[in-house]
Scaffold this motif. Structure first.
Motif, PDB file in Angstrom:
ATOM      1  N   SER A   1      63.771  43.948  23.123  1.00 32.24           N
ATOM      2  CA  SER A   1      63.941  42.767  24.283  1.00 32.24           C
ATOM      3  C   SER A   1      63.883  42.101  22.918  1.00 32.24           C
ATOM      4  CB  SER A   1      62.679  42.247  24.800  1.00 32.24           C
ATOM      5  OG  SER A   1      61.746  41.866  24.313  1.00 32.24           O
ATOM      6  N   GLY A   2      64.351  40.190  23.494  1.00 34.30           N
ATOM      7  CA  GLY A   2      64.163  39.246  22.477  1.00 34.30           C
ATOM      8  C   GLY A   2      66.079  38.512  22.046  1.00 34.30           C
ATOM      9  N   GLY A   3      67.179  39.484  22.426  1.00 36.64           N
ATOM     10  CA  GLY A   3      67.776  38.869  21.454  1.00 36.64           C
ATOM     11  C   GLY A   3      68.913  38.306  22.408  1.00 36.64           C
ATOM     12  N   GLY A   4      70.287  37.946  21.419  1.00 38.37           N
ATOM     13  CA  GLY A   4      70.506  36.524  22.453  1.00 38.37           C
ATOM     14  C   GLY A   4      71.668  35.660  21.543  1.00 38.37           C
ATOM     15  N   LEU A   5      71.657  34.942  21.702  1.00 44.93           N
ATOM     16  CA  LEU A   5      72.426  34.156  20.778  1.00 44.93           C
ATOM     17  C   LEU A   5      72.096  32.506  20.454  1.00 44.93           C
ATOM     18  CD1 LEU A   5      75.112  32.829  19.848  1.00 44.93           C
ATOM     19  CD2 LEU A   5      75.629  31.232  22.462  1.00 44.93           C
ATOM     20  N   VAL A   6      71.948  32.145  18.995  1.00 43.19           N
ATOM     21  CA  VAL A   6      71.712  31.087  18.067  1.00 43.19           C
ATOM     22  C   VAL A   6      72.424  30.397  17.570  1.00 43.19           C
ATOM     23  CG1 VAL A   6      70.114  32.402  16.815  1.00 43.19           C
ATOM     24  CG2 VAL A   6      69.469  30.051  17.750  1.00 43.19           C
TER      25      VAL A   6
ATOM     26  N   VAL B   1      66.117  45.941   7.935  1.00 41.05           N
ATOM     27  CA  VAL B   1      65.621  44.777   7.757  1.00 41.05           C
ATOM     28  C   VAL B   1      64.074  44.473   7.460  1.00 41.05           C
ATOM     29  CG1 VAL B   1      65.230  42.587   9.113  1.00 41.05           C
ATOM     30  CG2 VAL B   1      67.334  44.394   9.617  1.00 41.05           C
ATOM     31  N   ALA B   2      63.386  45.023   8.106  1.00 43.56           N
ATOM     32  CA  ALA B   2      61.503  45.016   7.781  1.00 43.56           C
ATOM     33  C   ALA B   2      61.123  46.458   8.220  1.00 43.56           C
ATOM     34  CB  ALA B   2      61.224  43.329   7.938  1.00 43.56           C
ATOM     35  N   THR B   3      60.052  46.767   7.766  1.00 40.12           N
ATOM     36  CA  THR B   3      59.222  47.571   8.612  1.00 40.12           C
ATOM     37  C   THR B   3      57.351  47.448   8.289  1.00 40.12           C
ATOM     38  OG1 THR B   3      58.893  49.305   6.589  1.00 40.12           O
ATOM     39  CG2 THR B   3      61.125  49.901   7.968  1.00 40.12           C
ATOM     40  N   ILE B   4      56.835  47.725   8.568  1.00 41.37           N
ATOM     41  CA  ILE B   4      55.531  48.038   9.060  1.00 41.37           C
ATOM     42  C   ILE B   4      55.084  49.090   8.830  1.00 41.37           C
ATOM     43  CG2 ILE B   4      54.897  46.572  10.941  1.00 41.37           C
ATOM     44  CD1 ILE B   4      53.148  45.628  10.408  1.00 41.37           C
ATOM     45  N   THR B   5      53.912  49.471   8.430  1.00 43.93           N
ATOM     46  CA  THR B   5      52.933  50.903   8.897  1.00 43.93           C
ATOM     47  C   THR B   5      51.548  50.568   9.385  1.00 43.93           C
ATOM     48  OG1 THR B   5      51.631  50.126   6.488  1.00 43.93           O
ATOM     49  CG2 THR B   5      53.431  51.450   5.901  1.00 43.93           C
ATOM     50  N   ARG B   6      51.359  51.474   9.589  1.00 41.20           N
ATOM     51  CA  ARG B   6      50.035  51.469  10.677  1.00 41.20           C
ATOM     52  C   ARG B   6      49.149  50.242  10.023  1.00 41.20           C
ATOM     53  NH1 ARG B   6      47.615  56.694  12.896  1.00 41.20           N
ATOM     54  NH2 ARG B   6      49.540  57.431  13.979  1.00 41.20           N
ATOM     55  N   ALA B   7      49.072  50.794   8.664  1.00 35.63           N
ATOM     56  CA  ALA B   7      48.349  49.456   7.987  1.00 35.63           C
ATOM     57  C   ALA B   7      48.395  48.170   7.223  1.00 35.63           C
ATOM     58  CB  ALA B   7      48.057  50.094   6.824  1.00 35.63           C
TER      59      ALA B   7
ATOM     60  N   VAL C   1      73.649  44.000  15.443  1.00 32.12           N
ATOM     61  CA  VAL C   1      72.368  45.030  16.670  1.00 32.12           C
ATOM     62  C   VAL C   1      71.664  44.541  15.908  1.00 32.12           C
ATOM     63  CG1 VAL C   1      72.503  45.907  18.219  1.00 32.12           C
ATOM     64  CG2 VAL C   1      74.961  45.010  17.677  1.00 32.12           C
ATOM     65  N   TYR C   2      70.295  44.958  16.156  1.00 27.27           N
ATOM     66  CA  TYR C   2      69.012  44.945  15.860  1.00 27.27           C
ATOM     67  C   TYR C   2      68.376  46.360  16.612  1.00 27.27           C
ATOM     68  CZ  TYR C   2      69.368  40.670  12.806  1.00 27.27           C
ATOM     69  OH  TYR C   2      70.388  39.855  12.243  1.00 27.27           O
ATOM     70  N   TYR C   3      67.994  46.963  15.620  1.00 24.59           N
ATOM     71  CA  TYR C   3      67.373  48.208  15.949  1.00 24.59           C
ATOM     72  C   TYR C   3      66.017  47.935  15.757  1.00 24.59           C
ATOM     73  CZ  TYR C   3      71.985  49.801  16.858  1.00 24.59           C
ATOM     74  OH  TYR C   3      74.039  49.778  17.252  1.00 24.59           O
TER      75      TYR C   3
ATOM     76  N   THR D   1      69.897  45.493  20.250  1.00 27.33           N
ATOM     77  CA  THR D   1      70.162  44.225  20.617  1.00 27.33           C
ATOM     78  C   THR D   1      71.265  43.064  20.128  1.00 27.33           C
ATOM     79  OG1 THR D   1      68.168  41.981  22.012  1.00 27.33           O
ATOM     80  CG2 THR D   1      67.424  43.118  20.203  1.00 27.33           C
ATOM     81  N   GLN D   2      71.807  42.549  20.958  1.00 26.24           N
ATOM     82  CA  GLN D   2      72.608  41.598  19.558  1.00 26.24           C
ATOM     83  C   GLN D   2      71.924  41.025  19.705  1.00 26.24           C
ATOM     84  OE1 GLN D   2      76.221  42.248  18.647  1.00 26.24           O
ATOM     85  NE2 GLN D   2      75.771  40.819  17.380  1.00 26.24           N
ATOM     86  N   ILE D   3      71.998  40.231  18.013  1.00 25.48           N
ATOM     87  CA  ILE D   3      71.425  38.656  17.948  1.00 25.48           C
ATOM     88  C   ILE D   3      72.836  38.272  17.280  1.00 25.48           C
ATOM     89  CG2 ILE D   3      70.710  37.521  16.279  1.00 25.48           C
ATOM     90  CD1 ILE D   3      68.759  38.760  18.354  1.00 25.48           C
TER      91      ILE D   3
END
Length: 118
Positions: free
Chosen positions: A7-12, A51-57, A95-97, A112-114
């Motif tokens: 959620s949170g996509g849109g036009l900016v 784009v970016a990743t984050i581990t459990r730690a 499109v961000y996945y 979601t489209q940005i």
């Protein structure tokens, strides 16, 4: 099986900010097997890219193109991951996945489209 809902996509406008959120759900076994969570994007005519990743730690990794502008975070208790995007540029349009890496494989959200206007 893990289900991901973005959620949170849109036009900016260029220079603006957006925040993406992704919530994971599924069986307890699947949810507990989630390790890394992240965001990828795919622009028209281009391959999907990290784009970016984050581990459990909470160790993070960013694409060079977004370093200093985007921040990834996660809530391990709620199985959510967020992407705060600041100083957006037209080239961020895609499109961000949402993605999760589990012991049984990778799962993807629907995207979601940005769109960033100049």
């Amino acid at each position: 099986q893990v289900q991901l809902v973005e959620s949170g996509g849109g036009l900016v406008q260029a220079g603006g900010s957006l925040r993406l959120s992704c919530a994971a759900s599924g069986s307890i076994r699947s949810i507990l097997s989630i390790n890394a969570m992240g965001w990828y994007r795919q622009a028209p005519g281009k391959q999907r890219e990290l784009v970016a990743t984050i581990t459990r730690a909470r160790s993070t990794n960013y694409a060079d193109s977004v370093k200093g502008r985007f921040t990834i975070s996660r809530d391990n208790a709620k199985y959510t991951v967020a992407l705060q995007m600041n100083s957006l540029k037209p080239e961020d349009t895609a499109v961000y996945y949402c993605n999760t890496e589990t012991t049984s494989g990778d799962y993807w959200g629907r995207g979601t489209q940005i769109t960033v206007s100049s």
